[in-house]
Every structure is written in C-alpha cells, then in structure tokens.
Write a protein that holds these residues in place. Sequence first.
Motif, PDB file in Angstrom:
ATOM      1  N   ASP A 103       0.401  -1.383  -0.409  1.00 24.91           N
ATOM      2  CA  ASP A 103      -0.043  -0.103  -0.051  1.00 24.91           C
ATOM      3  C   ASP A 103       0.713   1.637   0.171  1.00 24.91           C
ATOM      4  N   GLY A 104       2.243   1.043  -0.223  1.00 26.85           N
ATOM      5  CA  GLY A 104       3.197   2.478   0.172  1.00 26.85           C
ATOM      6  C   GLY A 104       3.511   2.702   1.002  1.00 26.85           C
ATOM      7  N   ARG A 105       2.948   2.081   2.062  1.00 30.64           N
ATOM      8  CA  ARG A 105       3.465   2.361   3.851  1.00 30.64           C
ATOM      9  C   ARG A 105       4.687   1.944   3.900  1.00 30.64           C
ATOM     10  N   THR A 106       5.945   2.761   4.464  1.00 26.83           N
ATOM     11  CA  THR A 106       6.657   1.964   5.238  1.00 26.83           C
ATOM     12  C   THR A 106       6.224   1.783   6.759  1.00 26.83           C
ATOM     13  N   VAL A 107       6.329   0.912   6.992  1.00 28.18           N
ATOM     14  CA  VAL A 107       6.581  -0.079   8.745  1.00 28.18           C
ATOM     15  C   VAL A 107       7.497   0.164   9.677  1.00 28.18           C
ATOM     16  N   THR A 108       7.216  -0.359  10.056  1.00 28.15           N
ATOM     17  CA  THR A 108       8.369  -0.257  11.541  1.00 28.15           C
ATOM     18  C   THR A 108       7.710  -1.302  12.236  1.00 28.15           C
ATOM     19  N   VAL A 109       8.748  -2.860  12.535  1.00 27.75           N
ATOM     20  CA  VAL A 109       8.393  -3.210  13.280  1.00 27.75           C
ATOM     21  C   VAL A 109       9.024  -4.349  14.462  1.00 27.75           C
ATOM     22  N   ASP A 110       8.777  -4.991  14.889  1.00 32.96           N
ATOM     23  CA  ASP A 110       9.145  -5.361  16.503  1.00 32.96           C
ATOM     24  C   ASP A 110       9.914  -7.580  16.350  1.00 32.96           C
ATOM     25  N   GLU A 111      10.309  -7.541  17.054  1.00 33.53           N
ATOM     26  CA  GLU A 111      10.278  -9.483  17.302  1.00 33.53           C
ATOM     27  C   GLU A 111       9.681  -9.910  17.337  1.00 33.53           C
ATOM     28  N   ASP A 112       8.373  -9.283  18.054  1.00 32.23           N
ATOM     29  CA  ASP A 112       7.199 -10.218  17.560  1.00 32.23           C
ATOM     30  C   ASP A 112       6.000 -10.692  15.644  1.00 32.23           C
ATOM     31  N   PHE A 113       7.082  -9.815  14.752  1.00 37.87           N
ATOM     32  CA  PHE A 113       6.451 -10.059  13.677  1.00 37.87           C
ATOM     33  C   PHE A 113       7.120 -10.673  13.164  1.00 37.87           C
ATOM     34  N   LEU A 114       6.730 -11.609  11.539  1.00 38.61           N
ATOM     35  CA  LEU A 114       8.093 -12.238  11.164  1.00 38.61           C
ATOM     36  C   LEU A 114       7.972 -11.501   9.379  1.00 38.61           C
ATOM     37  N   VAL A 115       8.776 -11.719   8.557  1.00 37.21           N
ATOM     38  CA  VAL A 115       9.050 -11.301   7.839  1.00 37.21           C
ATOM     39  C   VAL A 115       9.673 -12.487   6.305  1.00 37.21           C
ATOM     40  N   VAL A 116       9.476 -12.204   5.404  1.00 41.48           N
ATOM     41  CA  VAL A 116      10.415 -13.075   4.329  1.00 41.48           C
ATOM     42  C   VAL A 116      11.356 -11.981   3.654  1.00 41.48           C
ATOM     43  N   THR A 117      12.152 -12.708   3.696  1.00 35.89           N
ATOM     44  CA  THR A 117      13.644 -11.782   3.375  1.00 35.89           C
ATOM     45  C   THR A 117      14.450 -12.575   1.772  1.00 35.89           C
ATOM     46  N   ASP A 118      14.974 -11.681   1.343  1.00 35.21           N
ATOM     47  CA  ASP A 118      16.301 -12.187   0.112  1.00 35.21           C
ATOM     48  C   ASP A 118      17.708 -11.594   0.429  1.00 35.21           C
TER      49      ASP A 118
END
Length: 795
Positions: free
Chosen positions: A290-305
């Motif tokens: 959606d174009g937003r840049t969000v800041t997350v913490d250790e509770d979130f999961l991310v897919v990375t390359d």
Amino acid sequence: MKFSENWLRQHVKTNATRDELAATLTAIGLEVEGIEALGGSLDKVVVAKILSAEKHPEADRLQVCSVDAGTGAPLQIVCGAPNARPGLVAPLAMVGAQIGELTIKAAKLRGVESNGMLCSAKELGLDADASGLLELPADAPVGAPLAEYLGLPDASIELKLTPNRADCFSVRGIAYDVAAACGSEVTAFDATPMPALNDRELAVELDAGAKVPRFVGRVIEGVNARATTPVWMSERLRRSGVRPISFLVDVTQYVMLELGQPMHAFDCDTLTSPIVVRPARAGEQAKLLDGRTVTVDEDFLVVTDSQGGRAARAVALGGIMGGYDTRVTDATRNVFLEAAHWIPSAIIGRGRKLGLHTDAGHRFERGVDPELPRQAIEVATRLIVEVAGGSPGPVTEAVLPEHLSRPAPIQLRRDRLARVLGTTVADAEVGRILRALGLEVEDVENGWMATPSTRRFDLAIEEDLIEEIARIHGYDAIPKTLPGGATRLTVPSETWVDEADVRRQLAARDYLEAVNYAFIDADLLAHWRAQADAVALSNPLSAELGVMRTRLLPGLVAALARNLARQQTRVRLFEIGKSFAADAGNAPRETLRLAGAACGDAFGERWDAKGRTVDFHDLKGDLESVAALAGAELEYRASAEAWGHPGRSADVYRDGVRIGWIGQLHPRLQRQLDLDADVLAWELDLEPLLQRRVPRAAALSKYPSVRRDLAFVVADAVSWAAVADTVRAAAGPALKELRLFDRYRGQGVENGFKSLAMGLILQDESRTLTDRDVEAAVAQVEAAMERSHGARIRA
C-alpha cells in the motif's frame, strides 16, 4: 465471507433453490447476512460493439453511436456515457428489454432516433459503478446474450462466520458443509501437479521454527503480465467483494477465495536467493504494497531475500502483506509464487498493531489448512500458464514436519451421542454426515472412530463430533425434552450479603449503576498514579484499552466526566467489578471491588430548602448504609493515596483491616481529567463488606443505664477515631455506647485545639451501677485521655 452462488454450485451439486440454500446455510451455523441477486432479468441484453461515435447535433453531452449488436445492420444509439468511444465493447439493452422498472423503446432523443440503450453496471444491477458504460473484454462475442457471457443469473451471498469455522473462509470449505446438509457430494477438484519446464528456482530457508513450518514457492518464467483477467474470473471476484486489479494479482486472490490459502506473487527478477523466513529485528522497516513504510519488532515475521547480504532485506510482512519493491507490475516477466503456512499465534494482533486489516491476515489469524500451500501453488500455476503463458520451474518446498500438526482420531460413542442429543440418530446417517464433512470414518464396536481432515483443526474431542452431527442432522430434528430429576434448592447463607442487596441499597440512595470495560488506557492509570502492577494486554482491542484496570475509579470517574460534559450537573454512579494486578509467575490477581462517585447537588433541586453541594459526609453515609447490611462498623483514618485530596480523604477499615478509600479527588487530578466540579468517591474491596455476623439473641438488661457527658480539649491533630478507641478501652465493658454530640473551636478554646463533647452510656447486666462505679469509670477515662492525648477537661 462473500462468494458467488454459481461458484459454490460448481463445487457441490444440489437442487436446492437459492432461498432453500440460504436457509440451509443458516441452519447449519453459517449465518447468511445478505443475498444480492444479480442479472435476474437480462433478456434482450446483448454484447455489442461501438463502431463509431459522433457528437449529437443538439446536445453537447450526448453522442450518436453506431453499434454492432450482431443483428446484421448497425443500430443507432444515443448515449451520454463519458467513456463511449469507437471500439468499446459494452452491454446493449435492445428494444423491448426490461431494465429495472424501465422498458426500452425506440425513441427520439433531441430529435435523433435511438434504438436501444448502452448500459452501465449499475443500470444492469451488477455493480454500484455508474460512472460510465460497463466495459467488456475486446474479444467478447458480439451479439451473444450478456447473461450467458457473464454467467448470469447469479447471487452474491455473504456469511457471518464464527471464529472457529476458519475452514469456511473458502468456497470449497463451504461446499463440504452444504454437501453434508443436502445429502450431496463435493465435486472432484483438479490440482494435478504442473510439470517443471525449466530448472530455475529460489532456495528457501525457514528460521522461525514452529511459527512457519511450511513454505512453498515456484518460479514461472516468461509470463505476460499484461494478460487480461478472464471475464469468468473477474466476475467471480467481483461477486465475492474483490475488485480485479491485474491478472497476476487476481489469480492469487481467486485461489485464496476458492481454496482458503492466501498467496503472494513476487517479481522474481527483484529477488536475490535465498529466500529466508525469520522473526523481524527490533526497529526493522518494510515498505508494503500500500506504499506505507512500517517499523516492526521481534513479534513480527518477515520474508527476506539476500540483497545486500543474507536475509538482509524484508520483502514481505509474513502472513499480512507483501512488499512494494518486489511487487508484480505490467513489466514483470518472471514470477515467484509463494504459499506458506503461518500459525495463528504468530499472526494474531500483528496487523492491528500497524492499523492493517488484510484478507490474508484475517484467515491466518483464525487458522489455515497446513496441507494447502502446495495445492494452491499448483492451481495458481495452471491458471497463470493457461491465461498468461510462461514456463514453470520446479516447486520448492521448505518444511519442518515436526512442527506440523496432525489430526488425531476421535472416538464417538453411540450411547454418548444419544444421551447428549436426547434422541437416536441412525448409524448410517452418522457415518454419512462425518464422511461428507471430509472425515475418515471407521466403524467400531460401540460407535465410530473418526479422523478429521487437516482443514478441520477445530475438531478435537468427542463433543465436537456430536455438535457436527447435531447441526447437520438438524436442530429442529432433535426433540424438545424437559430435564428429569429433582431440582435441589439452596438456602442463602445468613453469613453473606447478596450482591443484589448492595445494588438495591445504592439504587435506593439515588445512585445509578455503571458497567465499564475491564480494559483501560494506560495513560489514564498514570494520571491516577495507579499503574503499579498493571497487566498489559498482548492483543488489545485498541490502544486506549491496552491494560487491565487496577482500580474501578478511573473508569467510573471517566463515565462521570462524560455525563458532566453532556450538561448533567448532578451525577451519582456506582460499579461492582473486578480489578486486576500482576502476580509474578502466576495468573493476575483478581479482586472484586465496589466503587462510587458523586458530584453536584446533594439532593437535587428542591423548593423547600436551599441546595448544597454533596460533601464527604454524604458519601460516608451512603457507604455506611451498605456496611449496615452486614452489620459492619467502619473506621476512618487519614489517607495518603496519591489521587485523594489532602485532609479530605480517608482510608476505610473494618475490624482493623484496611478495605478501601473514601474522599474527594485531588485538585491536580481533577484538572488533568478536565473535571469542572469537585468529585467525591469511594472504592473498597467488596467481599469484606459482604461478610455478615449471625445475630445472636440476648436479653435486655433489666438494670438502668447511666449517662455522663464529658468535654475534652485536645489538639486539632487528634482524630475522633483515636479518642473513641482510648475512651472505650479505659471505660471497660460497662460502656455500652459512646456518642459524640459536639465539636467546638472558638472563644474559650485556644488556637490549635478543639473541644470534643461526648456522652458515655454505662450499664451492667447483673446489677445497678452505683455513683462510685460511674465515677471510677469516668476517672479512668480522664486519666487515659490525658496520658494518651494530653487532653484536659474543658472548664
């Protein structure tokens, strides 16, 4: 969950009418919230193509169009739609067609003949869009009936699902329940694996343990991202409440709605292998679709390359939303499809923290079949290759089998089923229902052994299977049976006051009962300086309801403030509820409490007396009326609570144990809460107030009582409670009652002192007291008062 009726009927064959289908869905627990009929009267509406469009000679906003409707000769149509243009394919209502309440006739518009009407989606009852003509694909067959081309008539059905039925967030999941209820079967579904035509793949690594036990991906090369979404797919999406965007995105949405597995499509050329799934790092940022840049913490999961280093860049927020920089666009040629299994506890509340609500997050929070990802990849691959071409590579699957849940067999006993339902269901019917719901069923001696499919993770115990039998067999088929056996009556204890009596007593004293959330704003607790031991919620309803309340008064006074803000000048509220305090290593401590708050006039407007503002003694009287229900005597001692007014508040004791607080709120707190009026309040532990001593009968003394009045001059700092304790201890058992009848400051009493006048009522049970007895008691009181408080008899 919203879906197309025709789409559902493709997955389950049934002769039930639309109304019967809706009634069946509601009866089995899938409540139908709404049905929108689509394309019910589209006779003589055909697919047409605009050959030319000329400006109307008499109207600036009208065009005279030459339209090919497949009839041989072009038709002349006057049209006012802004998007009417040569080459556009759109619906045409021929002369004689019925569009809503309008019958199409040949007519002259501003002097120009018009033989039909080009239509918008809203005019046809297919959508709310009335901005222009409904644009159909350029390859739509001219002259074909529109209803046949769009798969109409149809209906958009919306269900209200309970959280435990996550399996019904898909058309195919709903089909199993319909098949069981209608005595049908779910049609076979083609998920045949697509062969790999190239060897390109992206390595996948799982570094999040049990939170993501399966991740499936596949590269498809040479895709035409500009391919138009087939009309049958786009219409099913529209009727399910999803607006088509582009073909590659639409495919992932379509598979999610059909199977229940959320997916995401990446532009493969923007990714660097390997793909790593891991917990986010504190302060890590991700730019979302959606174009937003969000800041997350250790509770979130991310897919990375691995662009910029292994697992360096977050390209998606796990289970919630994909990334902006790796999204598919019209320029995309190579696609990386992703379908993963994220467990609910790893997703619940994460989107809400960021103010996001997505279809994927909604499903993963409730649970998704862990066996679906590979099936979803195969179905999506086939759709993409059939419509947009491309060469699929091998399927890449990373899995942690030890973290994948496996359904365990559940025993359903025949006699237990009959006892709970109060009726007997035929064995054949029980077996049919369980098998139609997708369970593997084995007949055993005393019933059945059923193993749920992986999509029905809500089935775990015997009662779950009984519920399934009841709802599919039909609640109306279960007879009404009155419960048997005698009802055991319980006698209320004389040693306990009923809470209802407390409520009635306070209502009789002009209080209204308030009911507030047990959750509260942490900032509000901080204003009260009552944040110690507050229990923070891991998944709050909102930021303003982030902690459990440690006191009732913050919420109760907030309710009072809302009343004051609405021109209610006299407010009296009480509440009975629990407060919560953290207890290290244990569940939070819960305490049942009683609180009250009041402001404004003591008695309201009266014609026979001058009004006055409610004060400490008014609330003290209200509180003692409650204590009187249990025969309790309360003591009051100076309080040091942070929210209390210095000198106008007290701690409340019963039998020497502190049970609460009463007084006026601190002026500082009243300013912070924007209270324009002085507020008086009290809050106590309720249970000590409910404990009642059993009355014991005793004979009245037949001997007369003697009263002696004394007036002592004591320092202002000495409280009446301390004086009363001293007098009772000194006078001994002969003192039956002590009454304070006067407090005086002024002439004859020096500054810093006060005069307390009291009556001592003395009486003996076995004899008449003599003057000597009384004088001895009075002398003991005078000596004790001088010794303890430096008091002297007032002259």
